[in-house]
Design an enzyme around this catalytic site. Structure first.
Site, PDB file in Angstrom:
ATOM      1  N   ARG A  86     -51.330 -92.353  41.230  1.00 12.17           N
ATOM      2  CA  ARG A  86     -50.469 -93.767  42.154  1.00 12.17           C
ATOM      3  C   ARG A  86     -49.407 -94.353  41.527  1.00 12.17           C
ATOM      4  O   ARG A  86     -48.468 -94.826  40.919  1.00 12.17           O
ATOM      5  CB  ARG A  86     -52.002 -94.536  42.870  1.00 12.17           C
TER       6      ARG A  86
ATOM      7  N   TYR B  79     -46.717-102.218  34.776  1.00  6.80           N
ATOM      8  CA  TYR B  79     -46.021-101.171  34.626  1.00  6.80           C
ATOM      9  C   TYR B  79     -45.222-101.497  33.656  1.00  6.80           C
ATOM     10  O   TYR B  79     -44.974-100.099  33.363  1.00  6.80           O
ATOM     11  CB  TYR B  79     -45.901-100.351  35.899  1.00  6.80           C
TER      12      TYR B  79
ATOM     13  N   HIS C  31     -47.454-104.251  47.206  1.00  9.53           N
ATOM     14  CA  HIS C  31     -48.475-105.332  46.247  1.00  9.53           C
ATOM     15  C   HIS C  31     -48.052-106.763  46.584  1.00  9.53           C
ATOM     16  O   HIS C  31     -46.626-106.812  46.991  1.00  9.53           O
ATOM     17  CB  HIS C  31     -47.948-105.706  45.002  1.00  9.53           C
TER      18      HIS C  31
ATOM     19  N   LYS D  48     -53.650-102.693  52.630  1.00  4.54           N
ATOM     20  CA  LYS D  48     -54.746-104.467  52.432  1.00  4.54           C
ATOM     21  C   LYS D  48     -54.059-105.244  53.852  1.00  4.54           C
ATOM     22  O   LYS D  48     -52.683-105.411  53.099  1.00  4.54           O
ATOM     23  CB  LYS D  48     -54.403-104.705  51.166  1.00  4.54           C
TER      24      LYS D  48
ATOM     25  N   HIS E 100     -56.334 -93.007  42.271  1.00  3.11           N
ATOM     26  CA  HIS E 100     -55.733 -94.015  41.520  1.00  3.11           C
ATOM     27  C   HIS E 100     -54.642 -93.690  40.274  1.00  3.11           C
ATOM     28  O   HIS E 100     -53.857 -93.914  39.683  1.00  3.11           O
ATOM     29  CB  HIS E 100     -56.369 -95.242  40.857  1.00  3.11           C
TER      30      HIS E 100
ATOM     31  N   ARG F  26     -53.048 -95.101  48.082  1.00  4.60           N
ATOM     32  CA  ARG F  26     -53.944 -96.241  48.119  1.00  4.60           C
ATOM     33  C   ARG F  26     -54.634 -95.069  48.534  1.00  4.60           C
ATOM     34  O   ARG F  26     -54.286 -95.052  49.972  1.00  4.60           O
ATOM     35  CB  ARG F  26     -54.681 -97.619  48.309  1.00  4.60           C
TER      36      ARG F  26
END
Length: 305
Positions: A251, A283, A274, A179, A248, A155
């Site tokens: 990514r 995806y 994730h 995150k 992004h 990210r």
């Protein structure tokens, strides 16, 4: 029994009162009130098509047909949700003013909006972008940035946060803080490793002596997310790509290319950081899209003459 003209006039009068309350009591902007008016116009049209004594006798069973009709007319999930919200608000107003007893739209929801597939670059476009970059100091920095995002699927915020000490050059890995301050180790490809080495060889000419960040600006401090966005847009134009490149997108390209080659969704989930595999599953749609294109071009029963 009311005829269709009476029904039309009755519901129009109710809607007029409701819109006035939105403007006067809730003090919504004229633009917002006009949006409600347009959405409730769809409701009027729907009610006129029903064999009802009045607009107030709309049952939940009939009300469920409203979003279905809007969907059949080509409206998307967000537009249908907005129209339903306006209809619920109208009937709640009619209940509060003693004109209705029940709100037929209270349990009715729009179909989920289809997720927009992320934009990606293909392998040739990646090569076109990177091969056009010069070997000066900023070129080396920016090439290392692009190679690292594409190689590690990072990210933008993760890339900005990377420090020099996070690069484990002996093991071809990089420590990434994602995150929730969760850390993960991500492999770095051969070309990304070479680009980082080229950048580290000249980094001292830009970086302040005490700056820990891997990537720095021309002022010597840690590079900002906005600077990276601007530089990627610049290199996209410079290389002749007919795309608006953003971090992004690199990514997304990483994820879709890995999935195309391996088919290992769990591995892609881990690499992307994730928390939930449902986030990664978008995806698979890209992968199936690619497979469908290959099939259409290759299969003798699918090829167009």
């Amino acid at each position: 029994m009311m005829n269709k003209t009476d029904t039309h006039q009755e519901i129009e009068a109710d809607i007029k009162d409701y819109l006035m309350s939105l403007e006067k009591e809730r003090q919504l902007s004229m633009h917002t009130v006009q949006s409600y008016q347009r959405d409730l116009g769809k409701l009027i049209h729907f009610i006129e098509q029903q064999d009802l004594d009045s607009g107030l006798s709309l049952s939940p069973a009939i009300a469920r047909q409203f979003p279905a009709r809007l969907h059949a007319a080509g409206l998307g999930g967000k537009s249908i949700q907005r129209a339903l919200s306006a209809a619920r608000g109208l009937y709640q107003f009619l209940i509060e003013t003693g004109r209705a007893v029940n709100n037929p739209f209270i349990e009715i929801h729009a179909p989920k909006a289809q997720k927009k597939l992320p934009d990606t670059l293909n392998v040739d476009e990646i090569e076109q972008l990177l091969s056009a970059m010069p070997a000066d100091t900023l070129g080396k920095r920016d090439k290392a940035i692009i190679e690292l995002i594409y190689s590690a699927g990072m990210r933008l915020s993760e890339l900005v946060a990377v420090n020099v000490v996070d690069v484990a050059r002996e093991t071809d890995m990089i420590r990434v803080t994602g995150k929730g301050n969760k850390q993960r180790m991500v492999p770095v490809g051969r070309k990304a490793k070479a680009a980082i080495a080229d950048w580290l060889a000249v980094r001292a000419s830009l970086a302040n002596p005490d700056e820990p960040g891997l990537f720095v600006s021309q002022r010597g401090g840690r590079i900002s997310a906005r600077t990276i966005q601007v530089r990627l847009e610049y290199w996209s134009r410079y290389s002749g790509l007919d795309r608006k490149l953003h971090p992004h997108m690199l990514r997304h390209s990483f994820a879709s290319h890995i999935l195309e080659s391996s088919g290992d969704l769990r591995a892609v989930q881990e690499l992307l950081g994730h928390a939930n595999i449902s986030t990664t599953q978008i995806y698979t749609h890209l992968d199936f899209q690619h497979l469908a294109q290959v099939y259409d071009k290759a299969h003798p029963r699918a090829r167009k003459r």
